[in-house]
Design an enzyme around this catalytic site. Structure first.
Site, PDB file in Angstrom:
ATOM      1  N   PRO A   2       0.843  -1.208   0.000  1.00  0.00           N
ATOM      2  CA  PRO A   2       0.000   0.000   0.000  1.00  0.00           C
ATOM      3  C   PRO A   2       0.878   1.257   0.000  1.00  0.00           C
ATOM      4  CG  PRO A   2      -0.560  -1.470   1.834  1.00  0.00           C
ATOM      5  CD  PRO A   2       0.714  -1.977   1.221  1.00  0.00           C
ATOM      6  N   GLU A   3       0.591   2.143  -0.907  1.00  0.00           N
ATOM      7  CA  GLU A   3       1.303   3.421  -0.969  1.00  0.00           C
ATOM      8  C   GLU A   3       0.411   4.516  -0.382  1.00  0.00           C
ATOM      9  OE1 GLU A   3       4.324   3.777  -1.855  1.00  0.00           O
ATOM     10  OE2 GLU A   3       4.815   1.943  -2.932  1.00  0.00           O
ATOM     11  N   HIS A  91      -6.014 -14.459   8.611  1.00  0.00           N
ATOM     12  CA  HIS A  91      -5.117 -13.301   8.631  1.00  0.00           C
ATOM     13  C   HIS A  91      -5.759 -12.052   9.236  1.00  0.00           C
ATOM     14  CE1 HIS A  91      -2.290 -15.684   6.438  1.00  0.00           C
ATOM     15  NE2 HIS A  91      -3.135 -15.872   5.446  1.00  0.00           N
ATOM     16  N   ARG A 109       1.042 -10.893   5.621  1.00  0.00           N
ATOM     17  CA  ARG A 109       2.490 -10.953   5.810  1.00  0.00           C
ATOM     18  C   ARG A 109       2.940 -10.380   7.152  1.00  0.00           C
ATOM     19  NH1 ARG A 109       5.604  -9.364   0.456  1.00  0.00           N
ATOM     20  NH2 ARG A 109       7.295 -10.188   1.733  1.00  0.00           N
ATOM     21  N   ARG A 154      23.601  17.306  -0.900  1.00  0.00           N
ATOM     22  CA  ARG A 154      23.464  15.853  -0.869  1.00  0.00           C
ATOM     23  C   ARG A 154      23.960  15.241  -2.173  1.00  0.00           C
ATOM     24  NH1 ARG A 154      17.865  14.186   2.006  1.00  0.00           N
ATOM     25  NH2 ARG A 154      18.796  12.139   1.747  1.00  0.00           N
TER      26      ARG A 154
END
Ligand SMILES: [Zn+2]
Length: 273
Positions: A2-3, A91, A109, A154
């Site tokens: 999931p984003e 789950h 998971r 950076r």
């Protein structure tokens, strides 16, 4: 996985069922997921009314008077609102019961998390998991100047900086590849070499892509199921993501793929410099 758009779509989906409702029970079917569940979580939330929901990065926050439940969906998690008589399956690890309905966290998971932040320890932004997160991409505070200023000294590449999440949160692998294509920036460009004008294009592209993904209902996870039980997986028409060897939709050059920090990057060598 999931984003940001999936988490925001989830939040928008479950929020109407939570806000103003009193928690009547809490069911934890294991000791924890990625981390142990907080001790006495039931004591903190049962009997309390949900005041609001919010999101910081990919953390979903359920806010109460005395603190917040912090939920992370990990690699494969999703939450749904269900009638409280639906039996739990293998789950289904956590139920927050709200009278006749419940908020159920399913996570095959088990990389997800359910934590508690007590307001006695300060505002939620000071929680250790949240305090180092970069700026929210869909706020007015995020723009090209933020990216430009943060990158003058950076050395990493722009793709890796976006994924790191310490300057801007929520730009996962798909959205990093796509926003770099839309703004014409090669993913291998060192961040300090990118001009302010190009960062302005990139920031606009990030906002546009994330907003579109939220509107379309999330896009990246097969396991993601929205609150109505239908799959949130949405086959978006990507420009470069997962299109290695296919012609660029703009210039017909074949899309290239490379690995950056274990993650696949897709880009057009002609359109992106
Ligand atoms: Zn091209």
């Amino acid at each position: 996985m999931p984003e940001l758009p999936e988490v925001e779509v989830t939040r928008l989906g479950v929020s109407p069922y939570l806000v103003g409702q009193r928690v009547t029970g809490l069911v934890l079917r294991r000791a924890g997921l990625r981390w142990p569940f907080p001790e006495n979580l039931a004591k903190k939330v049962v009997g309390q009314t949900v005041l609001s929901t919010s999101r910081r990065g990919k953390y979903l926050l359920v806010n109460f008077k005395k603190g917040s439940v912090i939920i992370h969906l990990g690699m494969s998690g999703h939450i749904r609102v269900l009638p409280n008589h639906i039996p739990a399956e293998l789950h289904d690890h956590v139920d927050i019961v709200l009278g006749k309905q419940l908020l159920r966290l399913t996570d095959p998971r088990r990389f997800g998390a359910v934590l508690w932040h007590d307001l006695q320890d300060g505002v939620i932004e000071q929680h250790p998991l949240l305090q180092k997160l970069g700026i929210e991409p869909l706020t007015d505070q995020f723009d090209g100047a933020v990216l430009y200023k943060a990158t003058r000294h950076r050395k990493i590449t722009i793709k890796q900086m976006l994924l790191a999440g310490d300057v801007v949160v929520g730009v996962g692998n798909i959205y990093a590849s796509e926003s770099l294509f839309l703004s014409g920036i090669s993913p291998t460009t060192p961040v300090h070499e990118i001009s302010l004008a190009r960062y302005k294009k990139l920031a606009s592209a990030i906002k546009k892509i994330l907003a579109e993904a939220i509107i379309k209902g999330g896009s990246s996870l097969k396991d993601f199921i929205n609150v109505n039980g239908e799959s949130g997986y949405f086959q978006q028409n990507y420009f470069v993501y997962n299109r290695a060897g296919l012609p660029c939709k703009v210039c017909k050059t074949l899309i290239e793929q490379l690995k950056q920090g274990q993650r696949s990057t897709f880009y057009c060598v002609k359109c992106q410099k």
